[in-house]
Scaffold this active site. Structure first.
Site, PDB file in Angstrom:
ATOM      1  N   ASN A   9       0.861  -1.188   0.000  1.00 17.18           N
ATOM      2  CA  ASN A   9       0.000   0.000   0.000  1.00 17.18           C
ATOM      3  C   ASN A   9       0.898   1.239   0.000  1.00 17.18           C
ATOM      4  OD1 ASN A   9      -1.828   2.012   0.503  1.00 17.18           O
ATOM      5  ND2 ASN A   9      -2.389   1.308   2.561  1.00 17.18           N
ATOM      6  N   LYS A  11       0.040   4.246  -0.335  1.00 18.62           N
ATOM      7  CA  LYS A  11      -0.650   5.410   0.247  1.00 18.62           C
ATOM      8  C   LYS A  11      -0.442   6.631  -0.660  1.00 18.62           C
ATOM      9  CE  LYS A  11      -0.212   3.234   4.721  1.00 18.62           C
ATOM     10  NZ  LYS A  11      -0.161   3.360   6.160  1.00 18.62           N
ATOM     11  N   HIS A  97      -9.585   0.977   4.803  1.00 13.32           N
ATOM     12  CA  HIS A  97      -8.313   1.182   5.499  1.00 13.32           C
ATOM     13  C   HIS A  97      -8.540   2.136   6.681  1.00 13.32           C
ATOM     14  CE1 HIS A  97      -4.240   2.468   6.358  1.00 13.32           C
ATOM     15  NE2 HIS A  97      -3.855   1.348   5.767  1.00 13.32           N
ATOM     16  N   GLU A  99      -6.951   4.548   7.769  1.00 11.27           N
ATOM     17  CA  GLU A  99      -6.764   5.985   7.487  1.00 11.27           C
ATOM     18  C   GLU A  99      -8.011   6.561   6.826  1.00 11.27           C
ATOM     19  OE1 GLU A  99      -3.053   5.473   5.432  1.00 11.27           O
ATOM     20  OE2 GLU A  99      -2.099   4.973   7.334  1.00 11.27           O
ATOM     21  N   GLU A 167      -5.486  -5.170  10.502  1.00 11.94           N
ATOM     22  CA  GLU A 167      -4.442  -4.180  10.762  1.00 11.94           C
ATOM     23  C   GLU A 167      -4.757  -3.445  12.064  1.00 11.94           C
ATOM     24  OE1 GLU A 167      -2.420  -2.800   6.945  1.00 11.94           O
ATOM     25  OE2 GLU A 167      -4.342  -1.805   6.924  1.00 11.94           O
ATOM     26  N   GLY A 173       2.206   2.236  10.860  1.00 14.09           N
ATOM     27  CA  GLY A 173       3.130   3.357  10.721  1.00 14.09           C
ATOM     28  C   GLY A 173       3.812   3.752  12.016  1.00 14.09           C
ATOM     29  N   SER A 213       3.238  -2.111  10.436  1.00 24.67           N
ATOM     30  CA  SER A 213       4.686  -2.135  10.650  1.00 24.67           C
ATOM     31  C   SER A 213       5.341  -3.464  10.280  1.00 24.67           C
ATOM     32  CB  SER A 213       5.032  -1.734  12.091  1.00 24.67           C
ATOM     33  OG  SER A 213       4.624  -0.403  12.331  1.00 24.67           O
TER      34      SER A 213
END
Ligand code: PGA
Length: 254
Positions: A9, A11, A97, A99, A167, A173, A213
């Site tokens: 991904n 992003k 996702h 985010e 996730e 991250g 991560s």
């Protein structure tokens, strides 16, 4: 058995120069047996075609969008519909996702709608779920994950086209990966949930991948866990070490 799935991904990262260099130097040099491992990368919509044009002619790497409209074609400024992605021969989309949930206020209802319209238009879906740190600390991990999974399941009629990405939000991250036991425990419970609520066959065959991560240092261990079928990789998919992460499929006992 389940084919390992490795997603990259990207992003909202990368300019034309980066995409060219990274695709030529890293993505086009990935070494994997496509019978045993499937690799899908997600550039921004702007870079989908550029990335595809740079992939080697016989590349086994597939491409995904990072998002899809919850609506059909029409007056929805700024959106790209599932039908348009499919028409453009983009076969995959990421949905839900964290985010998108956090910054773009996507609810389970929206995630469900996106799942439905994507499958109706023949796209494959990487559907993301996962708990926040506070939810884990208050022992609500499975309650949160099951609720998110239920919204996806309710809108899924073709499980052959769905990959579930677990996730944990606190691991995305942050450099904090779930331990092997933490990740395996959630993956195992998700599979049990599918067994009880959907079917034994779906529970047996659906791929449940881990994200948060993942790096070249932990991928080889994580992949050994029985219910971890691959990874959704963010930051490390933009680096040369992505090659090592992809090659971790060789550690999977299948
Ligand atoms: P990360 O992101 O690997 O940078 O933690 C994973 C993801 O957001 O899919």
């Amino acid at each position: 058995m389940r084919r390992v799935f490795i997603g990259g991904n990207w992003k909202s990262n990368g300019d034309v120069n980066f995409i060219k260099n990274h695709t030529k130097n890293v993505i086009n040099n990935l070494n994997f047996d496509s019978q045993k491992c499937q690799v899908v990368i997600s550039p921004t919509n702007l870079h989908l075609e550029l990335t595809r044009s740079l992939l080697g002619k016989n590349s086994k790497v597939e491409i995904s969008s990072q998002n899809v409209s919850a609506f059909p074609d029409g007056a929805y400024t700024g959106e790209v519909s599932a039908k348009q992605l499919k028409d453009y021969s983009i076969e995959w989309t990421l949905i839900g996702h964290s985010e998108r949930r956090q910054y773009f206020l996507e609810t389970d209802d929206v995630v469900g709608k996106k799942t439905k319209i994507s499958l109706e238009n023949g796209l494959n879906v990487i559907a993301c779920i996962g708990e926040k740190l506070g939810e884990r600390e208050s022992k609500r991990t499975m309650e949160v994950c099951f609720t998110q999974l239920a919204a996806i399941a309710k809108n899924t009629n073709d499980w052959g086209k769905v990959v579930i990405a677990y996730e944990p939000v606190w691991a995305i991250g942050t450099g904090k990966t779930a331990s092997l036991a933490q990740a395996q425990e959630v993956h195992g419970e998700l599979r049990n949930w599918l067994d009880g609520k959907v079917s034994k066959e779906v529970a047996r065959s659906v791929r449940i991948i881990y994200g948060g991560s993942v790096t070249e240092s932990n991928a080889n261990d994580l992949i050994t866990q029985v219910d971890i079928d691959g990874f959704l990789v963010g930051g490390a998919s933009l680096k040369p070490g992505f090659k090592t992460i992809v090659e971790s499929y060789k550690n999977k006992m299948i």
